[in-house]
Write a protein that holds these residues in place. Structure first.
Motif, short mmCIF file in Angstrom:
data_model
loop_
_atom_site.label_atom_id
_atom_site.label_comp_id
_atom_site.label_asym_id
_atom_site.label_seq_id
_atom_site.Cartn_x
_atom_site.Cartn_y
_atom_site.Cartn_z
N GLY A 33 -0.18 8.38 12.66
CA GLY A 33 -0.97 7.82 11.57
C GLY A 33 -0.23 7.56 10.27
N TRP A 34 0.97 8.07 10.12
CA TRP A 34 1.71 7.87 8.87
C TRP A 34 2.22 6.43 8.76
CZ3 TRP A 34 2.96 11.33 4.91
CH2 TRP A 34 2.53 12.64 5.09
N ARG A 35 2.32 5.97 7.52
CA ARG A 35 2.98 4.70 7.23
C ARG A 35 4.18 5.02 6.36
NH1 ARG A 35 -1.64 0.80 5.15
NH2 ARG A 35 -2.58 2.74 4.49
N LEU A 36 5.37 4.66 6.83
CA LEU A 36 6.61 5.02 6.16
C LEU A 36 7.42 3.78 5.81
CD1 LEU A 36 7.70 7.73 8.77
CD2 LEU A 36 6.50 8.16 6.63
N VAL A 37 8.08 3.82 4.65
CA VAL A 37 9.04 2.80 4.29
C VAL A 37 10.32 3.50 3.90
CG1 VAL A 37 9.63 0.92 2.71
CG2 VAL A 37 7.29 1.15 3.52
N VAL A 38 11.41 3.13 4.55
CA VAL A 38 12.73 3.67 4.24
C VAL A 38 13.43 2.65 3.35
CG1 VAL A 38 14.93 4.46 5.17
CG2 VAL A 38 12.82 4.89 6.44
N VAL A 39 13.73 3.05 2.12
CA VAL A 39 14.41 2.17 1.17
C VAL A 39 15.88 2.59 1.12
CG1 VAL A 39 14.47 1.29 -1.20
CG2 VAL A 39 12.29 1.97 -0.17
N VAL A 40 16.77 1.64 1.37
CA VAL A 40 18.20 1.94 1.40
C VAL A 40 18.78 1.75 0.00
CG1 VAL A 40 20.39 1.35 2.48
CG2 VAL A 40 18.27 1.14 3.77
N ARG A 85 9.39 6.50 1.37
CA ARG A 85 8.02 6.38 0.87
C ARG A 85 7.10 6.67 2.04
NH1 ARG A 85 6.68 3.93 -4.17
NH2 ARG A 85 8.60 3.35 -5.19
N ALA A 86 6.19 7.61 1.87
CA ALA A 86 5.31 8.02 2.97
C ALA A 86 3.86 7.99 2.52
CB ALA A 86 5.70 9.41 3.44
N LEU A 87 3.02 7.36 3.32
CA LEU A 87 1.59 7.31 3.05
C LEU A 87 0.87 8.04 4.16
CD1 LEU A 87 -0.61 6.23 1.16
CD2 LEU A 87 -0.64 4.15 2.53
N ALA A 144 0.83 -1.20 0.00
CA ALA A 144 0.00 0.00 0.00
C ALA A 144 0.86 1.25 0.00
CB ALA A 144 -0.93 -0.01 1.21
N VAL A 145 1.93 1.25 0.80
CA VAL A 145 2.82 2.41 0.85
C VAL A 145 3.53 2.60 -0.49
CG1 VAL A 145 4.85 3.41 1.98
CG2 VAL A 145 3.13 2.24 3.35
N PHE A 146 4.00 1.51 -1.08
CA PHE A 146 4.69 1.61 -2.37
C PHE A 146 3.74 2.05 -3.48
CE2 PHE A 146 8.15 -0.66 -0.38
CZ PHE A 146 9.26 -0.13 -1.02
#
Length: 140
Positions: A101-108, A33-35, A17-19
């Motif tokens: 409430g944020w959903r975050l993905v840190v991509v290295v 990536r931030a939702l 969902a975040v991606f």
């Protein structure tokens, strides 16, 4: 320091969902990536979905973070895990400043493994990316 369980993004569905729907912010070492949190849910007639909506909104109360690091960064798991631990420690320190409430993905990115002194640069870049995405408290 590990992130509290309430602040971890775990399921594949959440990552997807975040991606799929999240905004991107790029840095030299990381991509964020931030939702945004969704306050208004669609009304439904089914009581089963109403129950899941209640748990979804409870889930969204805390900001949840996931870290994605592929073997392209380094073939050695030791290197990948060290980078992951440093990012987790930086996020742990930044957690109180983040809006809920944020959903975050840190991509290295692969450039992260090439850097020898990683920790201060990661912290600075991570703060910069979070500020650009307006995830800090005080931004909406």
């Amino acid at each position: 320091m590990a992130l509290p369980k309430a602040n971890r993004l775990k399921s594949r569905k959440d990552f997807q969902a975040v991606f799929r729907e999240g905004t991107r912010r790029h840095g030299f070492y990381l991509t964020l990536r931030a939702l945004k949190p969704q306050h208004a849910k669609q009304p439904s007639l089914d009581t089963a979905t109403k129950n899941t909506q209640v748990t979804d909104s409870a889930h969204l109360a805390s900001t949840r973070v996931g870290i994605s690091i592929s073997t392209k960064v380094s073939k050695r798991a030791v290197v990948r895990n060290r980078i992951k631990r440093q990012i987790t420690a930086a996020l742990y320190n930044l957690l109180p400043k983040l809006s809920p409430g944020w959903r975050l993905v840190v991509v290295v990115k692969p450039t992260a493994a090439e850097s020898k002194c990683v920790s201060p640069q990661f912290l600075q870049e991570l703060e910069q990316l979070l500020a650009q995405a307006e995830v800090f408290d005080g931004h909406s």
